[in-house]
Design a protein around this motif. Structure first.
Motif, PDB file in Angstrom:
ATOM      1  N   PHE A 261      38.014  18.484 -22.056  1.00 21.53           N
ATOM      2  CA  PHE A 261      36.651  19.018 -22.107  1.00 21.53           C
ATOM      3  C   PHE A 261      36.096  19.174 -23.091  1.00 21.53           C
ATOM      4  CE2 PHE A 261      34.743  23.890 -21.684  1.00 21.53           C
ATOM      5  CZ  PHE A 261      33.476  23.281 -20.859  1.00 21.53           C
ATOM      6  N   GLU A 263      34.122  21.837 -25.362  1.00 21.37           N
ATOM      7  CA  GLU A 263      33.874  22.519 -26.263  1.00 21.37           C
ATOM      8  C   GLU A 263      35.279  23.635 -26.737  1.00 21.37           C
ATOM      9  OE1 GLU A 263      31.487  25.831 -25.449  1.00 21.37           O
ATOM     10  OE2 GLU A 263      30.556  24.871 -23.736  1.00 21.37           O
ATOM     11  N   ALA A 325      30.889  15.628 -14.055  1.00 16.51           N
ATOM     12  CA  ALA A 325      30.695  16.950 -14.858  1.00 16.51           C
ATOM     13  C   ALA A 325      32.901  18.254 -14.614  1.00 16.51           C
ATOM     14  CB  ALA A 325      30.580  17.824 -14.424  1.00 16.51           C
ATOM     15  N   ASP A 342      32.079  22.041 -14.553  1.00 17.37           N
ATOM     16  CA  ASP A 342      31.329  22.598 -15.159  1.00 17.37           C
ATOM     17  C   ASP A 342      30.322  22.599 -14.432  1.00 17.37           C
ATOM     18  OD1 ASP A 342      29.259  23.409 -16.347  1.00 17.37           O
ATOM     19  OD2 ASP A 342      29.011  22.090 -18.481  1.00 17.37           O
ATOM     20  N   LYS A 346      26.760  28.327 -17.690  1.00 19.59           N
ATOM     21  CA  LYS A 346      27.960  28.591 -18.465  1.00 19.59           C
ATOM     22  C   LYS A 346      28.989  29.758 -17.166  1.00 19.59           C
ATOM     23  CE  LYS A 346      26.379  29.025 -22.601  1.00 19.59           C
ATOM     24  NZ  LYS A 346      27.236  27.492 -23.372  1.00 19.59           N
ATOM     25  N   LEU A 348      32.225  27.958 -15.359  1.00 16.30           N
ATOM     26  CA  LEU A 348      33.475  27.362 -15.544  1.00 16.30           C
ATOM     27  C   LEU A 348      33.905  27.051 -13.843  1.00 16.30           C
ATOM     28  CD1 LEU A 348      34.700  27.081 -19.322  1.00 16.30           C
ATOM     29  CD2 LEU A 348      32.738  24.912 -17.848  1.00 16.30           C
ATOM     30  N   HIS A 377      31.755  31.963 -21.478  1.00 12.71           N
ATOM     31  CA  HIS A 377      31.621  30.963 -20.071  1.00 12.71           C
ATOM     32  C   HIS A 377      31.820  32.242 -18.908  1.00 12.71           C
ATOM     33  CE1 HIS A 377      30.953  27.794 -22.618  1.00 12.71           C
ATOM     34  NE2 HIS A 377      30.675  26.758 -21.236  1.00 12.71           N
ATOM     35  N   THR A 379      34.655  32.395 -15.610  1.00  6.48           N
ATOM     36  CA  THR A 379      35.008  30.900 -14.993  1.00  6.48           C
ATOM     37  C   THR A 379      35.957  31.627 -13.192  1.00  6.48           C
ATOM     38  OG1 THR A 379      36.766  32.440 -16.063  1.00  6.48           O
ATOM     39  CG2 THR A 379      35.916  31.109 -17.347  1.00  6.48           C
TER      40      THR A 379
END
Length: 413
Positions: A261, A263, A325, A342, A346, A348, A377, A379
């Motif tokens: 990932f 980020e 993704a 993803d 925003k 996940l 994000h 989640t």
């Protein structure tokens, strides 16, 4: 049909038995595919459609069922390829549209001529339906000739969401799903055909026996961080050669390379990707796992289950016209979540596969840890477990954490 076959003389009985077997395959291969909805939608907006994917994943069957009125031409027989190369304009003039041109990678020169015809009548939609088994050569032609004129999709073998007959042991190739008792022979033939045709078409590999050993070695590394040096050493090949071989398997739709990932949540992250096979049945064959008992006792069970979950995620997204993704998360302090999907905006999905029929709250520990450091994000943490075909409804496992069977995963994404 079976009663007639049993009462028939021996030679005729063999013929009827074969026909009965073939009808079973056809019925399975004509099973509705999730991608058909997206393809029909695209046909209303684009002059051309292109469907790629691994050999024998069901591309032709899907398109012939979805567009029964289309003229079907298989661009594989030597005489047909020779006609195309001798007179491409005359070849296309003789075809009634809409046309389904199968295995376009064998005649990439047709792309330029098809582009000219599309530009001549841009208002016509869904007139050219193209397939290809080897994605890289096909995509080169698309990039150069069909940009903006074609909707592009990838079809992988059956997902568990498409048919409950998909299994970790046998995978999802249509013919294996239809006749699981012939799986060993089918996979052996598939590997041989793949090596002799697809691999050599993509790259001039001389030593196919070493490449075959490479695929078996790769199956034993499913779910692991990709270490090219570690893979190259036992094969006696260089890292650049191994990199080329990995690329061949990826572009021909046999493996998934899952990146970390991207980020950074204030952590030092592992940067190498992880490796999976698209079809667990092929991976089991390469690992010499032939029955459920061997699978359940295999040290590779956890990795193969993880592989099945990765494949289900990718199939679900590709069949909806979405990017893969799919990522994983691992930092240098040991926090790991097997899959991060993803979902856009925003959002996940954090997914932890567990090859067990009985998910426990402790299995959600890493999901909770990662969710706690993701501040920007939303989640959806999920523990995906090995529920049977009739099990696996979503259930609360811990506060904010759900457990779901791998066959029902698509409905949770």
């Amino acid at each position: 049909m079976l009663e007639t076959a049993l009462s028939a003389p021996p030679p005729r009985r063999k013929v009827l038995s074969f026909l009965n077997w073939w009808f079973r395959i056809l019925n399975m291969r004509y099973h509705d595919r999730a991608l058909s909805t997206e393809i029909l939608k695209a046909a209303r907006h684009f002059p051309a459609l292109i469907v790629t994917g691994p050999r024998r994943s069901g591309k032709t069957t899907l398109l012939r069922k979805t567009f029964p009125q289309a003229t079907h031409v298989l661009l594989e027989d030597p005489d047909v390829v020779a006609r195309v190369r001798a007179d491409p304009r005359g070849f296309l003039d003789a075809i009634r549209t809409p046309a389904l041109l199968d295995e376009m990678q064998n005649t990439p020169e047709l792309f330029n001529y098809i582009r000219t015809r599309i530009d001549r009548t841009p208002e016509q939609r869904g007139q050219w339906i193209l397939t290809g088994s080897q994605e890289a050569p096909l995509m080169r032609g698309v990039t150069e000739s069909m940009a903006g004129r074609a909707a592009i999709y990838q079809l992988l073998p059956f997902s568990a969401a498409e048919t409950p007959k998909v299994s970790i042991l046998r995978g999802g190739f249509p013919e294996v799903v239809a006749m699981p008792s012939a799986a060993d022979v089918w996979f052996r033939s598939y590997v041989q055909t793949y090596l002799e045709r697809d691999v050599r078409a993509v790259s001039a590999i001389r030593d196919l026996s070493t490449f075959r050993r490479f695929t078996a070695l790769l199956a034993s590394r499913c779910g692991q961080i990709l270490n090219k040096t570690d893979l190259a050493a036992p094969l006696g090949v260089s890292v650049p050669t191994l990199t080329q071989w990995l690329s061949i398997l990826e572009i021909t739709g046999q493996i998934l390379i899952v990146p970390p990932f991207y980020e950074n949540f204030g952590k030092r992250l592992i940067k190498s990707p992880k490796l999976y096979f698209v079809d667990t049945g092929l991976a089991c064959h390469l690992l010499n796992i032939r029955d459920e008992e061997s699978l359940r006792g295999s040290p590779f069970l956890g990795a193969l289950f993880e592989c099945a979950v990765a494949s289900e995620i990718v199939k679900h997204r590709l069949c909806r016209g979405l990017d893969r993704a799919l990522y994983f998360f691992r930092d240098q302090q040991g926090l790991e979540v097997d899959f991060v999907v993803d979902l856009g905006n925003k959002r996940l999905a954090l997914i932890e596969p567990k090859a067990t029929r009985t998910p426990m709250p402790a299995m959600a520990k890493s999901l909770l840890s990662l969710a706690s450091v993701i501040g920007n994000h939303k989640t959806t943490p999920l523990v995906v477990h090995d529920a049977g075909p009739q099990e696996g409804s979503r259930m609360a496992l811990a506060p904010g954490i759900e457990a779901v069977g791998w066959r029902q995963l698509a409905g949770a994404l």
